[in-house]
Enzyme design. Structure first.
Site, PDB file in Angstrom:
ATOM      1  N   SER A 171       6.714   7.353  -2.723  1.00 27.34           N
ATOM      2  CA  SER A 171       6.614   7.052  -1.230  1.00 27.34           C
ATOM      3  C   SER A 171       5.335   6.734  -0.657  1.00 27.34           C
ATOM      4  O   SER A 171       4.951   6.059   0.271  1.00 27.34           O
ATOM      5  CB  SER A 171       7.576   7.858  -0.548  1.00 27.34           C
ATOM      6  OG  SER A 171       8.583   7.545  -0.548  1.00 27.34           O
ATOM      7  N   LYS A 206       4.349   3.156  -0.073  1.00 28.29           N
ATOM      8  CA  LYS A 206       4.899   2.410   1.080  1.00 28.29           C
ATOM      9  C   LYS A 206       3.869   2.093   2.267  1.00 28.29           C
ATOM     10  O   LYS A 206       3.855   1.229   2.798  1.00 28.29           O
ATOM     11  CB  LYS A 206       5.951   3.341   1.774  1.00 28.29           C
ATOM     12  CG  LYS A 206       7.420   3.722   1.142  1.00 28.29           C
ATOM     13  CD  LYS A 206       8.146   4.767   1.748  1.00 28.29           C
ATOM     14  CE  LYS A 206       9.316   4.680   0.943  1.00 28.29           C
ATOM     15  NZ  LYS A 206      10.055   5.999   1.308  1.00 28.29           N
ATOM     16  N   TYR A 254      10.997  -2.337  -5.514  1.00 29.61           N
ATOM     17  CA  TYR A 254      10.775  -1.125  -4.793  1.00 29.61           C
ATOM     18  C   TYR A 254      10.462   0.053  -5.848  1.00 29.61           C
ATOM     19  O   TYR A 254       9.743   0.554  -5.876  1.00 29.61           O
ATOM     20  CB  TYR A 254      11.934  -0.915  -3.870  1.00 29.61           C
ATOM     21  CG  TYR A 254      11.759   0.548  -3.220  1.00 29.61           C
ATOM     22  CD1 TYR A 254      11.038   0.741  -2.194  1.00 29.61           C
ATOM     23  CD2 TYR A 254      12.706   1.760  -3.789  1.00 29.61           C
ATOM     24  CE1 TYR A 254      10.960   2.196  -1.541  1.00 29.61           C
ATOM     25  CE2 TYR A 254      12.747   2.559  -3.079  1.00 29.61           C
ATOM     26  CZ  TYR A 254      11.786   3.153  -2.050  1.00 29.61           C
ATOM     27  OH  TYR A 254      11.878   4.235  -1.433  1.00 29.61           O
ATOM     28  N   TYR A 280       8.360  12.124   6.943  1.00 28.40           N
ATOM     29  CA  TYR A 280       9.945  12.051   7.465  1.00 28.40           C
ATOM     30  C   TYR A 280      10.451  13.199   8.698  1.00 28.40           C
ATOM     31  O   TYR A 280       9.665  13.364   9.454  1.00 28.40           O
ATOM     32  CB  TYR A 280      11.077  12.204   6.178  1.00 28.40           C
ATOM     33  CG  TYR A 280      10.467  11.493   4.957  1.00 28.40           C
ATOM     34  CD1 TYR A 280      10.461   9.953   5.187  1.00 28.40           C
ATOM     35  CD2 TYR A 280       9.885  11.925   3.891  1.00 28.40           C
ATOM     36  CE1 TYR A 280       9.682   9.259   4.075  1.00 28.40           C
ATOM     37  CE2 TYR A 280       9.170  11.224   2.757  1.00 28.40           C
ATOM     38  CZ  TYR A 280       9.158   9.961   3.025  1.00 28.40           C
ATOM     39  OH  TYR A 280       8.916   9.252   1.978  1.00 28.40           O
ATOM     40  N   VAL A 304       7.738  11.914  -3.200  1.00 23.27           N
ATOM     41  CA  VAL A 304       8.479  12.874  -4.226  1.00 23.27           C
ATOM     42  C   VAL A 304       7.663  13.140  -5.404  1.00 23.27           C
ATOM     43  O   VAL A 304       8.192  13.819  -6.245  1.00 23.27           O
ATOM     44  CB  VAL A 304      10.016  12.586  -4.249  1.00 23.27           C
ATOM     45  CG1 VAL A 304      10.663  12.361  -3.091  1.00 23.27           C
ATOM     46  CG2 VAL A 304      10.160  11.233  -4.913  1.00 23.27           C
TER      47      VAL A 304
HETATM   48  N1  GLN Z   1      11.384   6.204  -4.927  1.00 29.26           N
HETATM   49  C1  GLN Z   1      11.688   7.172  -4.037  1.00 29.26           C
HETATM   50  C2  GLN Z   1      13.124   6.960  -3.484  1.00 29.26           C
HETATM   51  O1  GLN Z   1      13.221   6.041  -3.076  1.00 29.26           O
HETATM   52  C3  GLN Z   1      10.653   7.444  -2.945  1.00 29.26           C
HETATM   53  C4  GLN Z   1      10.899   8.429  -2.200  1.00 29.26           C
HETATM   54  C5  GLN Z   1       9.826   9.357  -1.597  1.00 29.26           C
HETATM   55  O2  GLN Z   1       8.736   9.504  -2.169  1.00 29.26           O
HETATM   56  N2  GLN Z   1      10.296  10.076  -0.652  1.00 29.26           N
HETATM   57  O3  GLN Z   1      14.002   7.656  -3.565  1.00 29.26           O
END
Ligand code: GLN
Length: 307
Positions: A66, A69, A193, A241, A259
């Site tokens: 993430s 992003k 993505y 988050y 993650v």
């Molecule tokens: N690729 C992961 C997902 O969409 C990214 C989530 C994350 O890093 N929090 O679940």
């Protein structure tokens, strides 16, 4: 404050983290990520005077997930400007990164670009009418130029592993589509993505890429100061988050987690910091990485809430 003691402090903190033993658990909903040994910790910093520091596994590539992003957001804002905000908000969600809950209450407009729903809209907007490889090469170009390093790649096995287990993100995509907030087919957005999330970087490369957000002198001018400031604001309020408030309290710097266990942190005008340890806390943020970030902020005094 002089930063002369910082290299030694980083070594000490990494040793302390290694000794602590409680690593948290690596993400297992993406099978490929579950294979990573949790007993690893790395950190890298870029300072305003050009100094670069690293300790622990600072040169081991990991899946940025993430954290990507931030880069897709920077790319799409460059392409569309403020039009993006018609499709995605700028408020913290207080819900899990992959939650669908608020989408139903808010007519398919995700709360922010860092929860999955908002990031999927961001990637959809970046695609526009283009092929996935064009959008991906735009993100890769931005990341490589910001890090001044062409040796940054996508781990295809991680991307395929995420695509094969993507029921929840597919559900989000279909839900967005039902609210006319998706331009491209769900499978196409999901594939793009998953590949952007599967970018592999080391702490050292990530800290270098983060210099544009920290607006350090003499770094490639990839984004305007106003845009950097706004992305930092979103990282501060939404970057971890439903753990964002606690992260602001403990660390006091804008951060974006993934993650894969990485966190990119920004001390505006002062430093760009990347920490990595694969074990996660209950919010999907790196457990040891957050601890390390807290200790670095404590040692240096860096905080956006203090002079
Ligand atoms: N690729 C992961 C997902 O969409 C990214 C989530 C994350 O890093 N929090 O679940």
């Amino acid at each position: 404050m002089s930063m002369d003691g910082l290299p030694k402090e980083l070594e000490r903190l990494v040793a302390e983290a290694r000794g602590a033993g409680d690593w948290g658990r690596p993400a297992d909903y993406i099978p490929e990520l579950a294979k990573v040994d949790p007993a690893q910790v790395g950190v890298a910093l870029c300072l305003a005077d050009g100094t670069e520091l690293g300790a622990g596994e600072a040169d081991r590539p990991f899946s940025i997930q993430s954290i990507s992003k931030v880069f897709s957001l920077a790319a799409v804002l460059g392409r569309l400007g403020d039009d993006l905000w018609r499709r995605v908000g700028r408020e913290p969600s207080g819900t899990a990164f992959d939650s669908i809950f608020l989408l139903e209450h808010e007519n398919g407009r995700p709360r922010n670009p860092f929860i999955n729903a908002g990031a999927l809209v961001t990637t959809d907007a970046l695609l526009g009418g283009r092929e996935p490889r064009q959008a991906l090469s735009e993100i890769m170009h931005l990341v490589r130029a910001a890090a001044e390093d062409d040796d940054i790649h996508i781990d295809k096995a991680v991307a395929e592993s995420e695509k094969a287990t993507a029921s929840r993100n597919m559900a989000l995509l279909y839900y967005l589509q039902s609210h006319d907030n998706l331009l491209n087919p769900p499978e196409m957005v999901m594939g793009t993505y998953a590949h952007q999330c599967a970018i592999e970087m080391t702490c050292r490369q990530l800290a270098r890429a983060g210099r544009m957000l920290a607006m350090l002198p003499g770094v490639p001018a990839m984004i305007s100061p106003l845009r950097a400031r706004r992305i930092n604001a979103l990282m501060m309020t939404c970057g971890q988050y439903d753990g964002s408030g606690n992260f602001a309290f403990r660390v006091g710097l804008p951060g974006k987690s993934g993650v894969g266990g990485g966190i990119l942190l920004v001390a505006p005008g002062v430093a760009s910091i990347a920490v990595w340890s694969p074990g996660l806390d209950g919010y999907g943020n790196s457990q040891v990485g957050t601890w390390l970030a807290e200790r670095i902020a404590g040692y240096t005094g860096w905080s956006v809430f203090a002079p």
